[in-house]
Design an enzyme around this catalytic site. Structure first.
Site, PDB file in Angstrom:
ATOM      1  N   PHE A 131       0.841  -1.198   0.000  1.00  0.00           N
ATOM      2  CA  PHE A 131       0.000   0.000   0.000  1.00  0.00           C
ATOM      3  C   PHE A 131       0.879   1.254   0.000  1.00  0.00           C
ATOM      4  O   PHE A 131       1.813   1.355   0.785  1.00  0.00           O
ATOM      5  CB  PHE A 131      -0.915  -0.010   1.238  1.00  0.00           C
ATOM      6  CG  PHE A 131      -1.752   1.241   1.344  1.00  0.00           C
ATOM      7  CD1 PHE A 131      -2.727   1.526   0.385  1.00  0.00           C
ATOM      8  CD2 PHE A 131      -1.559   2.138   2.386  1.00  0.00           C
ATOM      9  CE1 PHE A 131      -3.476   2.686   0.480  1.00  0.00           C
ATOM     10  CE2 PHE A 131      -2.312   3.295   2.481  1.00  0.00           C
ATOM     11  CZ  PHE A 131      -3.277   3.578   1.521  1.00  0.00           C
ATOM     12  N   GLN A 132       0.567   2.167  -0.871  1.00  0.00           N
ATOM     13  CA  GLN A 132       1.311   3.416  -1.045  1.00  0.00           C
ATOM     14  C   GLN A 132       2.802   3.185  -1.300  1.00  0.00           C
ATOM     15  O   GLN A 132       3.643   3.947  -0.839  1.00  0.00           O
ATOM     16  CB  GLN A 132       1.091   4.369   0.144  1.00  0.00           C
ATOM     17  CG  GLN A 132      -0.345   4.897   0.200  1.00  0.00           C
ATOM     18  CD  GLN A 132      -0.523   6.104   1.106  1.00  0.00           C
ATOM     19  OE1 GLN A 132       0.156   6.215   2.126  1.00  0.00           O
ATOM     20  NE2 GLN A 132      -1.436   7.001   0.739  1.00  0.00           N
ATOM     21  N   LYS A 186      10.070   3.150   6.297  1.00  0.00           N
ATOM     22  CA  LYS A 186       9.449   3.492   7.580  1.00  0.00           C
ATOM     23  C   LYS A 186      10.115   2.792   8.761  1.00  0.00           C
ATOM     24  O   LYS A 186      10.298   3.399   9.817  1.00  0.00           O
ATOM     25  CB  LYS A 186       7.960   3.143   7.532  1.00  0.00           C
ATOM     26  CG  LYS A 186       7.208   3.587   8.771  1.00  0.00           C
ATOM     27  CD  LYS A 186       5.711   3.342   8.668  1.00  0.00           C
ATOM     28  CE  LYS A 186       5.022   3.906   9.916  1.00  0.00           C
ATOM     29  NZ  LYS A 186       3.561   3.714   9.866  1.00  0.00           N
ATOM     30  N   MET A 190      -0.620  32.482 -23.836  1.00  0.00           N
ATOM     31  CA  MET A 190       0.509  32.134 -24.694  1.00  0.00           C
ATOM     32  C   MET A 190       0.088  31.088 -25.728  1.00  0.00           C
ATOM     33  O   MET A 190       0.525  31.127 -26.877  1.00  0.00           O
ATOM     34  CB  MET A 190       1.686  31.643 -23.858  1.00  0.00           C
ATOM     35  CG  MET A 190       2.992  31.579 -24.618  1.00  0.00           C
ATOM     36  SD  MET A 190       3.471  33.153 -25.341  1.00  0.00           S
ATOM     37  CE  MET A 190       4.542  33.837 -24.086  1.00  0.00           C
TER      38      MET A 190
END
Lengths: 576, 170
Positions: free
Chosen positions: A112-113, A162, A479
């Site tokens: 996850f993530q 982590k 632009m």
């Protein structure tokens, strides 16, 4: 001292003198945020989107020449940073991005993530690290700061799993300032003979030109550049990134060069016989057609990055090293050779330049019916006495600031030159305002660009940042519209901004002051009022001329002498 | 400088670290260079890897390439061996079909090229050959109609002649 990985990160940042972190918390960095919570000396700025964090850190770095620090979580946290990292990389801005990573035992398992942060950022940063063990955290941080801030600066990413930030596992902490990176080479000094020869060549010029870029700002060499230019009485032009490094109000300054540069700067480039390029990288928006670039000139190039030398344009003389140091030596050598300068030829050259200046290429058709965008910038310059920090987004408004806000000091002009990142201006203003809380910070933007990072208005409220947002609202991606007018026979595919919000109300809903200016007669008065609020963010929605174009313009593939001037200016182009 | 593409053989000393190889490979793809072949292994100091890389580009492009390689933080030293006297070797492992009729011819060719037969089955030979790239190609060419089942090449390795060496700067 025994510390956890998270505490080591915070202590390392303290040792590096970090005062602000721009970030957004998430699962993989919660241990670090917990350690940060206890830290008193470092202030954390909570942005509303990670892209905003990178631009804010970038704006901070550009304003005060210190590295900007970003802290984000794994996965979407770091992927949202990609644009901001690439923006900093293209403009050589020192930045440290700390991203959390899933714990080591999850790495590679599509957890996850989880995203391959170092893989994703590898081509858009100066260097990146994935930390593999607790013992190397402190050393990696020191290395990251050395790499980000020395040589040609740039962003460095530190990805940290982590589990390495676990508050319960503590190890010895020691921060060694003097570490060596075997494979990292920075040449800061050029050999004296080469500088000496360059000085001789410079003093032999009859039609000289100095062209300086962002490298002068980065190496804090503005004073040296000014001194050398004054000493020689040579004309000078700045790139978009170099504006402010030489005072724009000085008579030797010919304005910006390149695609939207002034007639006099581009013509002087095309006709010069010796070009001194200082901390500039011959970008395609500067050179135009490289085959026609400075066709008559011997070119001397000062740069800290050897790979910038002869990358786009083959140069005759390269001086590799720190711009400031080299300029200092050049000053002393040119002082010796000053008597060699052919002052009669230089006077003649100035007369030629003065004739180009008579074109008044930045003049524009004034109006009392619609607000001319150029007039807005001129008013801003007048009201702020040219002293503000000005950030911008990307497009027509960016060029108009570059042309009409005459910067006299370096670091005041903050824009995404290389990558051209829309959405940069507002978060960059956050960084600049935090770096200089007492100075006026103005973000000039357009209704298209501002919507790309509009959420940062919320951050501005949280930290009470009195930024002045000047929205040049022409209801077009200006632009894009300009190019479609010129090159696509006016087929305005997707350049019209449909369903534009009521910006004043939008700003008010974020807790700020919203203003609309649509009457040219009130422009200066209303802008003065907007800028007078000392403690509030004011969002000024300026309704401008829809079809105004940026002039002069060098069309792709053309040389410096082949500019298009505004229809109001004299179009016949003089070939000297 | 010439703009005609020519073969460049480049030696690189690089930190033997996670990501070093992809930084170098990434630089080639990002800047539009090709990698014809690449070999990499640790040196006598196992914290350093040595790569030998062959690419085809103009001299102007190769000089920019060398600067870009040198700029990579992980790169310790880099050298273009092309224009100096150097030795190149490549290794070939070749598995070919070898019927009874072909065995004599294969043995002869192997001897002529100073190659070695390193594995034999009732229907195949596996042959090992080292030498400069041209020799490898000549050998493969000489096999004529003999069927190649599998071909493995190491890519070129290069080292400069004489006492010159690619040193660890600083």
């Amino acid at each position: 001292m025994k510390l956890s990985g998270s505490e080591i990160i915070i202590e390392s940042l303290k040792k590096e003198g970090v005062d602000y972190i721009f970030g957004y918390p998430g699962g993989a960095v919660l241990h670090i945020y917990d350690a940060l919570f206890a830290a008193k000396d470092i202030k954390h700025v909570l942005v509303r989107h990670e892209q905003g964090a990178t631009h804010a850190a970038d704006g901070y770095a550009r304003a005060c020449n210190k590295p900007g620090i970003v802290l984000v979580t794994s996965g979407p946290g770091i992927t949202n940073c990609v644009t901001g990292i690439a923006t900093a990389h293209m403009d050589s801005i020192p930045m440290i991005v700390i991203s959390g990573q899933v714990s080591r035992h999850y790495v590679g398992s599509d957890a996850f993530q989880e995203a391959d942060a170092t893989g994703i950022t590898r081509p858009i940063c100066k260097h990146n690290f994935l930390i593999n063990d607790r013992e190397s955290i402190a050393e990696t941080f020191r290395k990251a700061f050395i790499i980000a801030t020395t040589g040609r600066p740039g962003p460095v990413i530190i990805d940290i799993p982590k589990d390495l930030t676990d508050p319960n596992i503590k190890i010895n902490f020691e921060y060694k300032k003097n570490i060596k990176i075997r494979s990292y080479k920075v040449k800061t000094n050029e050999c004296e003979d080469k500088i000496h020869d360059a000085a001789k060549l410079i003093c032999s010029a009859k039609k000289p030109m100095i062209y300086s870029g962002g490298g002068v700002v980065l190496s804090k060499a503005s004073a040296e550049l000014t001194k050398l230019t004054k000493l020689l009485n040579f004309p000078i032009t700045n790139t978009l990134m170099g504006l402010g490094a030489y005072p724009s109000s000085d008579s030797q300054f010919l304005g910006m060069l390149g695609m939207h540069g002034t007639y006099e700067a581009n013509m002087a480039m095309h006709n010069c016989d010796v070009l001194l390029a200082v901390g500039a990288r011959f970008d395609d928006r500067v050179t135009g057609d490289t085959k026609q670039f400075c066709p008559k000139a011997k070119i001397i190039h000062i740069d800290i990055d050897p790979s910038s030398i002869s990358k786009i344009i083959e140069v005759d003389h390269s001086l590799i090293g720190d711009t400031k140091k080299i300029l200092k030596k050049l000053i002393s050598y040119t002082t010796n050779y000053k008597n060699n300068i052919d002052t009669v030829a230089i006077d003649k050259w100035w007369k030629k330049i003065n004739s180009w200046q008579k074109k008044k290429c930045l003049s524009y058709a004034k109006s009392n019916k619609v607000i001319k965008p150029q007039a807005v910038i001129e008013s801003l310059h007048k009201i702020s006495k040219g002293k503000s920090f000005v950030t911008s987004d990307v497009g027509q408004h960016q060029m108009w600031v570059a042309q009409y806000y005459k910067f006299d000091k370096p670091n005041r002009w903050i824009n995404s030159g290389g990558l051209g990142t829309m959405g940069f201006g507002l978060p960059a203003a956050i960084g600049a305002q935090l770096a200089f809380p007492k100075e006026q910070v103005i973000c000039v933007t357009g209704e298209a660009s501002i919507l790309m990072c509009i959420q940062e208005l919320s951050t501005c409220l949280q930290y009470g940042l009195p930024i002045k947002v000047i929205n040049l609202n022409n209801r077009y991606m200006g632009m894009v519209r300009q190019w479609q007018e010129f090159f696509y026979e006016g087929r305005y595919a997707m350049s019209y901004m449909d369903a534009i919000p009521d910006f004043a109300k939008l700003a008010e809903s974020f807790g700020h002051i919203g203003m609309v200016i649509d009457n040219p007669e009130n422009l200066e008065k209303d802008l003065t009022k907007a800028l007078s609020y000392k403690n509030r963010l004011v969002f000024v929605d300026v309704i401008t001329d829809q079809t105004e174009n940026v002039y002069p313009m060098i069309v792709n593939g053309k040389g410096h002498h082949e500019m298009h001037l505004a229809p109001s200016a004299n179009e016949d182009i003089e070939l000297a | 400088m010439t703009t005609i593409d020519k073969r460049h053989i480049i030696s690189i000393l690089v930190e033997n670290e996670f990501g070093s190889l992809s930084r170098i490979a990434g630089l080639f793809s990002a800047r539009g260079y090709n990698i014809h072949c690449l070999s990499v292994a640790p040196t006598s100091d196992d914290s350093i890897s040595r790569m030998t890389l062959v690419t085809y580009c103009s001299d102007a492009k190769s000089s920019q390439l060398m600067k870009q390689l040198d700029k990579l933080v992980d790169v310790i030293n880099v050298k273009d061996l092309t224009d100096e006297t150097h030795i190149e070797r490549e290794m070939l492992l070749l598995k070919v079909k070898s019927t009874l009729k072909q065995r004599d011819e294969l043995k002869r060719l192997t001897d002529i090229f100073r190659a070695r037969i390193i594995d034999v089955t009732d229907t195949t030979y596996t042959i090992e050959l080292t030498g400069p790239t041209e020799k490898i190609l000549a050998f493969i060419d000489s096999l004529g109609k003999i069927k190649i089942i599998e071909q493995v090449r190491s890519g070129a390795l290069g080292i400069s002649r004489g006492s010159e060496s690619l040193e660890i700067k600083k």
